[in-house]
Design a protein around this motif. Structure first.
Motif, PDB file in Angstrom:
ATOM      1  N   ALA A 281       0.787  -1.183   0.249  1.00 14.40           N
ATOM      2  CA  ALA A 281       0.052  -0.023   0.126  1.00 14.40           C
ATOM      3  C   ALA A 281       0.831   1.110   0.271  1.00 14.40           C
ATOM      4  CB  ALA A 281      -0.939  -0.155   1.019  1.00 14.40           C
ATOM      5  N   GLN A 282       2.032   0.972   0.334  1.00 12.98           N
ATOM      6  CA  GLN A 282       3.125   2.317   0.584  1.00 12.98           C
ATOM      7  C   GLN A 282       3.896   2.171  -0.469  1.00 12.98           C
ATOM      8  OE1 GLN A 282       2.745   4.642   2.517  1.00 12.98           O
ATOM      9  NE2 GLN A 282       0.514   3.367   3.213  1.00 12.98           N
ATOM     10  N   ALA A 283       3.752   1.129  -1.599  1.00 11.70           N
ATOM     11  CA  ALA A 283       4.676   0.887  -3.132  1.00 11.70           C
ATOM     12  C   ALA A 283       4.518   2.063  -3.958  1.00 11.70           C
ATOM     13  CB  ALA A 283       4.555  -0.348  -3.044  1.00 11.70           C
ATOM     14  N   ASP A 284       5.112   2.257  -4.942  1.00 15.95           N
ATOM     15  CA  ASP A 284       5.074   2.757  -5.676  1.00 15.95           C
ATOM     16  C   ASP A 284       3.401   2.544  -6.493  1.00 15.95           C
ATOM     17  OD1 ASP A 284       4.901   4.216  -8.731  1.00 15.95           O
ATOM     18  OD2 ASP A 284       6.587   4.160  -8.473  1.00 15.95           O
ATOM     19  N   PRO A 285       2.695   3.052  -6.517  1.00 15.17           N
ATOM     20  CA  PRO A 285       1.355   2.476  -7.387  1.00 15.17           C
ATOM     21  C   PRO A 285       1.669   1.836  -9.085  1.00 15.17           C
ATOM     22  CG  PRO A 285       1.014   4.742  -6.883  1.00 15.17           C
ATOM     23  CD  PRO A 285       2.386   4.291  -6.099  1.00 15.17           C
ATOM     24  N   SER A 286       2.267   3.362  -9.657  1.00 12.04           N
ATOM     25  CA  SER A 286       1.983   2.962 -10.947  1.00 12.04           C
ATOM     26  C   SER A 286       3.554   1.436 -11.099  1.00 12.04           C
ATOM     27  CB  SER A 286       2.681   3.614 -12.190  1.00 12.04           C
ATOM     28  OG  SER A 286       4.939   3.865 -10.812  1.00 12.04           O
ATOM     29  N   LEU A 287       3.566   0.766 -10.063  1.00 11.53           N
ATOM     30  CA  LEU A 287       4.166  -0.097 -10.211  1.00 11.53           C
ATOM     31  C   LEU A 287       3.465  -1.550  -9.963  1.00 11.53           C
ATOM     32  CD1 LEU A 287       8.259   0.384  -9.418  1.00 11.53           C
ATOM     33  CD2 LEU A 287       7.004   0.051 -11.830  1.00 11.53           C
ATOM     34  N   VAL A 288       2.475  -1.098  -8.546  1.00 12.15           N
ATOM     35  CA  VAL A 288       1.569  -2.355  -7.990  1.00 12.15           C
ATOM     36  C   VAL A 288       0.965  -2.519  -8.857  1.00 12.15           C
ATOM     37  CG1 VAL A 288       0.502  -2.759  -6.366  1.00 12.15           C
ATOM     38  CG2 VAL A 288       2.662  -1.251  -5.788  1.00 12.15           C
ATOM     39  N   ALA A 289       0.583  -1.831 -10.389  1.00 10.35           N
ATOM     40  CA  ALA A 289      -0.518  -1.510 -10.677  1.00 10.35           C
ATOM     41  C   ALA A 289      -0.459  -2.704 -11.911  1.00 10.35           C
ATOM     42  CB  ALA A 289      -1.203  -0.237 -10.883  1.00 10.35           C
ATOM     43  N   ARG A 290       1.535  -2.714 -11.994  1.00 13.42           N
ATOM     44  CA  ARG A 290       1.377  -3.749 -12.959  1.00 13.42           C
ATOM     45  C   ARG A 290       1.678  -5.231 -12.464  1.00 13.42           C
ATOM     46  NH1 ARG A 290       6.689  -0.842 -16.168  1.00 13.42           N
ATOM     47  NH2 ARG A 290       6.257  -2.693 -17.451  1.00 13.42           N
ATOM     48  N   LEU A 291       1.071  -5.408 -11.310  1.00 12.99           N
ATOM     49  CA  LEU A 291       1.266  -6.782 -10.628  1.00 12.99           C
ATOM     50  C   LEU A 291      -0.002  -7.520 -10.490  1.00 12.99           C
ATOM     51  CD1 LEU A 291       4.003  -5.846  -7.851  1.00 12.99           C
ATOM     52  CD2 LEU A 291       4.028  -7.102  -9.404  1.00 12.99           C
ATOM     53  N   HIS A 292       0.182  -8.724 -10.098  1.00 14.66           N
ATOM     54  CA  HIS A 292      -1.470  -9.313 -10.142  1.00 14.66           C
ATOM     55  C   HIS A 292      -0.682 -10.323  -9.050  1.00 14.66           C
ATOM     56  CE1 HIS A 292      -3.725  -9.984 -13.813  1.00 14.66           C
ATOM     57  NE2 HIS A 292      -3.039 -10.504 -14.371  1.00 14.66           N
ATOM     58  N   VAL A 293      -1.176 -10.046  -8.112  1.00 20.08           N
ATOM     59  CA  VAL A 293      -0.757 -10.737  -6.338  1.00 20.08           C
ATOM     60  C   VAL A 293      -1.510 -11.499  -6.002  1.00 20.08           C
ATOM     61  CG1 VAL A 293       0.482  -9.825  -3.883  1.00 20.08           C
ATOM     62  CG2 VAL A 293       0.343  -7.066  -6.220  1.00 20.08           C
ATOM     63  N   LYS A 294      -0.732 -12.942  -5.635  1.00 21.52           N
ATOM     64  CA  LYS A 294      -1.366 -13.551  -4.969  1.00 21.52           C
ATOM     65  C   LYS A 294      -0.547 -13.594  -3.543  1.00 21.52           C
ATOM     66  CE  LYS A 294      -4.526 -14.989  -6.324  1.00 21.52           C
ATOM     67  NZ  LYS A 294      -6.283 -14.534  -6.539  1.00 21.52           N
ATOM     68  N   PHE A 295      -1.374 -14.437  -2.517  1.00 26.87           N
ATOM     69  CA  PHE A 295      -0.972 -14.811  -1.278  1.00 26.87           C
ATOM     70  C   PHE A 295      -1.320 -16.101  -0.816  1.00 26.87           C
ATOM     71  CE2 PHE A 295      -1.976 -10.142  -1.372  1.00 26.87           C
ATOM     72  CZ  PHE A 295      -0.673 -10.216  -0.815  1.00 26.87           C
ATOM     73  N   TYR A 296      -0.087 -16.889  -0.717  1.00 25.17           N
ATOM     74  CA  TYR A 296      -0.509 -18.238  -0.246  1.00 25.17           C
ATOM     75  C   TYR A 296      -0.159 -18.245   1.183  1.00 25.17           C
ATOM     76  CZ  TYR A 296      -0.871 -18.770  -4.993  1.00 25.17           C
ATOM     77  OH  TYR A 296      -1.916 -18.821  -6.172  1.00 25.17           O
ATOM     78  N   ASP A 297      -1.128 -19.343   1.428  1.00 24.95           N
ATOM     79  CA  ASP A 297      -0.195 -20.093   3.347  1.00 24.95           C
ATOM     80  C   ASP A 297      -0.113 -20.658   2.554  1.00 24.95           C
ATOM     81  OD1 ASP A 297      -1.323 -22.456   5.464  1.00 24.95           O
ATOM     82  OD2 ASP A 297      -1.908 -19.635   6.490  1.00 24.95           O
ATOM     83  N   PRO A 298       1.647 -21.735   3.258  1.00 23.60           N
ATOM     84  CA  PRO A 298       2.332 -22.400   3.096  1.00 23.60           C
ATOM     85  C   PRO A 298       1.054 -23.677   3.604  1.00 23.60           C
ATOM     86  CG  PRO A 298       3.384 -21.452   4.871  1.00 23.60           C
ATOM     87  CD  PRO A 298       2.188 -20.601   4.250  1.00 23.60           C
ATOM     88  N   THR A 299       0.586 -23.808   4.133  1.00 24.96           N
ATOM     89  CA  THR A 299      -0.521 -24.589   5.174  1.00 24.96           C
ATOM     90  C   THR A 299      -1.485 -25.354   4.441  1.00 24.96           C
ATOM     91  OG1 THR A 299       0.348 -25.236   7.304  1.00 24.96           O
ATOM     92  CG2 THR A 299      -1.140 -26.564   6.787  1.00 24.96           C
ATOM     93  N   ALA A 300      -2.408 -24.430   4.074  1.00 26.41           N
ATOM     94  CA  ALA A 300      -3.771 -24.414   3.737  1.00 26.41           C
ATOM     95  C   ALA A 300      -3.839 -24.490   2.646  1.00 26.41           C
ATOM     96  CB  ALA A 300      -4.666 -22.911   3.988  1.00 26.41           C
ATOM     97  N   ASP A 301      -2.662 -23.598   1.417  1.00 27.90           N
ATOM     98  CA  ASP A 301      -2.156 -23.669  -0.165  1.00 27.90           C
ATOM     99  C   ASP A 301      -0.821 -24.696  -0.169  1.00 27.90           C
ATOM    100  OD1 ASP A 301      -4.673 -21.588  -0.177  1.00 27.90           O
ATOM    101  OD2 ASP A 301      -3.612 -20.009   0.492  1.00 27.90           O
ATOM    102  N   ALA A 302      -0.847 -25.523   0.773  1.00 30.38           N
ATOM    103  CA  ALA A 302      -0.309 -26.169   0.217  1.00 30.38           C
ATOM    104  C   ALA A 302      -0.454 -27.062  -1.678  1.00 30.38           C
ATOM    105  CB  ALA A 302       0.063 -27.213   1.050  1.00 30.38           C
ATOM    106  N   TRP A 303      -0.756 -27.522  -1.640  1.00 28.07           N
ATOM    107  CA  TRP A 303      -0.948 -27.737  -2.663  1.00 28.07           C
ATOM    108  C   TRP A 303      -0.857 -26.382  -4.500  1.00 28.07           C
ATOM    109  CZ3 TRP A 303      -3.634 -25.833  -7.444  1.00 28.07           C
ATOM    110  CH2 TRP A 303      -4.568 -24.556  -7.009  1.00 28.07           C
ATOM    111  N   ALA A 304      -1.223 -25.174  -4.175  1.00 26.33           N
ATOM    112  CA  ALA A 304      -0.813 -24.653  -4.879  1.00 26.33           C
ATOM    113  C   ALA A 304       0.669 -24.070  -4.923  1.00 26.33           C
ATOM    114  CB  ALA A 304      -1.037 -23.581  -4.754  1.00 26.33           C
ATOM    115  N   VAL A 305       1.198 -24.064  -3.686  1.00 31.69           N
ATOM    116  CA  VAL A 305       2.788 -23.928  -3.284  1.00 31.69           C
ATOM    117  C   VAL A 305       3.708 -25.098  -4.110  1.00 31.69           C
ATOM    118  CG1 VAL A 305       4.378 -23.633  -1.567  1.00 31.69           C
ATOM    119  CG2 VAL A 305       2.329 -22.741  -1.642  1.00 31.69           C
TER     120      VAL A 305
END
Length: 528
Positions: free
Chosen positions: A405-429
């Motif tokens: 939220a504090q980073a350069d917004p013009s750069l953040v807008a160029r990102l797909h950001v995904k959050f994974y829990d190493p246990t709950a999302d073990a298959w994706a990790v």
């Protein structure tokens, strides 16, 4: 011709195409695999089979295929706000259509205290919408009319059904679906066969969540998955930790009946001996008649003889053949004694506006004239975005969210950001080859994006996040060479001559000029 009639005509054309196929010798050939690969082609949305879920029924027995398909899409795109939505619906009547899906989703999110995720519903059968969803790495939920050799009645006849599945691949030649009535399987067909079955019942309904796609692979993935133990010989499919999903009489299906609709089949209860009989017929099952006594179902007549309508209850005698005890009456034209809604209520899809976009629980219905506006505000081609995967517990994810939220917004807008829990999302990790911390990858091409950089879980801070995000700008340009030092005694050095142009002293130019003047003076006069 008004645009309102276009969805109806599209569905009618698809149904005519499907009917023509019936006359040519039955359903088309479908290839079923236990891995997401067929003939070297890999499904775009290759959701691990451990995450495939089986269809179930609602409180009235009607199918929850719409909600099971939505669950698959939410697992694929990591939308935990809707985890539990399908099981919440098991306590409520099944079956769905666009307005009901929207209403139930908003009610679930309100009870859970979360903001409803953004999504688009499309009901006009526009294949470009599906292609864009898959191109951007998302997983569409789509209607599917069956008639593929898997859905059959008690006589072995292929059925048309009202059903929803996940479309996980579509190219110029073929398509692939994950069918929640046979989890753990990948069902392949030609592009034309899929489009026919998408549009045949209700014009082509699709639900696409707008959350970012999952992290891409860093290198081309392996050609196949390891099949789940016990699934190799299972006709109907299975998922991790569960048995083969077949009943004694064939696959377990919810809300799938001849013609896509089911006549009411309440529990058979013996009636009193003096209560009157009544025959009832249903337009969607013209070859069957159901016998009621005192308003309760007690039997039925099929083309090949007597049959119980819902099992063989004790205390009743069923004749294997012969005439029924009374002549069945003829119902008035158009009268329907009742029916049980299937997984998809197709008659409530036809006539819908082509697009319904829902954000923050608010829905805007968009007509044909506003399709371009709708797509620009909803599903857009964001396949050129870079991919930042964040792997860690909830506290770590919260830190990264605050720093983003504090980073350069013009750069953040160029990102797909995904959050994974190493246990709950073990298959994706495991599947997408991630490690605790942050990993930045290039825009995905066929679900593959090369690594650009990473920050470990233990060494993370806001400055390292900013440096990582800066990598999407590419390598820093080489600074120009510093200018040559100037001699104080000669502060204005002579300019460097242009390359390739010789330098002559001034006195030489005077001599050349003089010679040219003499030559002109000695030239003979031109005769008149």
């Amino acid at each position: 011709m008004t645009t309102r009639r276009l969805p109806f005509l599209a569905g009618l054309l698809a149904l005519m195409t499907l009917t023509a196929g019936v006359g040519r010798g039955g359903p088309p050939r479908m290839d079923t695999t236990t891995t997401p690969v067929l003939d070297g082609v890999r499904a775009t949305a290759d959701l691990d089979t451990s995450q495939h879920h089986a269809n179930v029924g609602g409180s009235d027995g009607a199918g929850l295929c719409v909600y099971t398909s939505a669950w698959h899409a939410c697992v694929w795109q990591d939308i935990p706000e809707l985890y539990g939505f399908r099981d919440w619906m098991r306590l409520r009547p099944g079956g769905s259509y666009p307005e009901k899906f929207e209403k139930t989703l908003n009610q679930f999110c309100a009870e859970k205290g979360v903001t409803p995720p953004a999504y688009i519903q499309h009901t006009a059968g526009d294949v470009a919408f599906l292609e864009l969803a898959l191109k951007t790495g998302r997983m569409p939920c789509v209607t599917y009319a069956g008639y593929d050799g898997f859905y059959r009645d008690r006589y072995g006849r292929d059925l048309w059904i009202d059903h929803m599945v996940n479309l996980v691949h579509l190219d110029a030649d073929r398509a692939c679906i994950i069918d929640n009535n046979r989890p753990g399987k990948w069902v392949w067909m030609t592009r034309a066969d899929f489009l026919t079955r998408w549009k045949a019942r209700g014009g082509g309904w699709a639900v696409v969540f707008l959350a970012a796609p999952p992290a891409p692979y860093p290198v081309p993935p392996v050609k196949s998955f390891a099949a789940l133990p016990g699934c190799e010989g299972c006709e109907c499919g299975c998922s991790a930790g569960g048995p083969c999903r077949c009943g004694e009489d064939g696959p377990k299906m919810f809300g799938q009946c001849p013609g896509g609709r089911c006549p009411i089949r309440p529990a058979v209860v013996p009636a009193g001996p003096d209560e009157p009989f009544e025959w009832r017929t249903f337009p969607d099952a013209p070859d069957a008649q159901f016998l009621y006594q005192g308003g309760r179902l007690v039997g039925g007549a099929m083309p090949d003889g007597w049959h119980p309508a819902n099992g063989r209850p004790g205390g009743l005698t069923w004749e294997p053949s012969g005439s029924p005890p009374i002549d069945p009456p003829t119902l008035p034209a158009g009268q329907v004694a009742g029916d049980l809604p299937t997984g998809v209520v197709s008659e409530k899809i036809q006539g819908e506006a082509p697009y319904r976009i829902t954000k923050n629980g608010q829905t805007r219905v968009v007509s044909w004239l506003d399709v371009a506006v709708e797509l620009s505000e909803g599903l857009t081609d964001d396949s050129k975005k870079f991919n930042l995967a964040v792997v860690g517990d909830k506290a770590f994810q919260a830190r990264v969210k605050a720093d983003l939220a504090q980073a350069d917004p013009s750069l953040v807008a160029r990102l797909h950001v995904k959050f994974y829990d190493p246990t709950a999302d073990a298959w994706a990790v495991s599947q997408f080859k991630l490690a605790p911390g942050l990993r930045l990858r290039k825009p995905a091409v066929s679900r593959v994006g090369d690594d650009l950089g990473a920050v470990g879980f233990d060494g993370y801070d806001a400055q390292k996040l900013a440096e990582l995000v800066q990598l999407i700008l590419g390598p820093k340009p080489t600074p120009p060479a510093p200018p040559a030092p100037v001699d104080p005694a000669n502060p204005k050095p002579a300019p460097t001559p242009a390359p390739g142009v010789p330098s002559f002293p001034g006195w030489l130019w005077l001599i050349v000029g003089g010679v040219l003047v003499l030559l002109f003076k000695k030239s003979p006069a031109t005769p008149a």
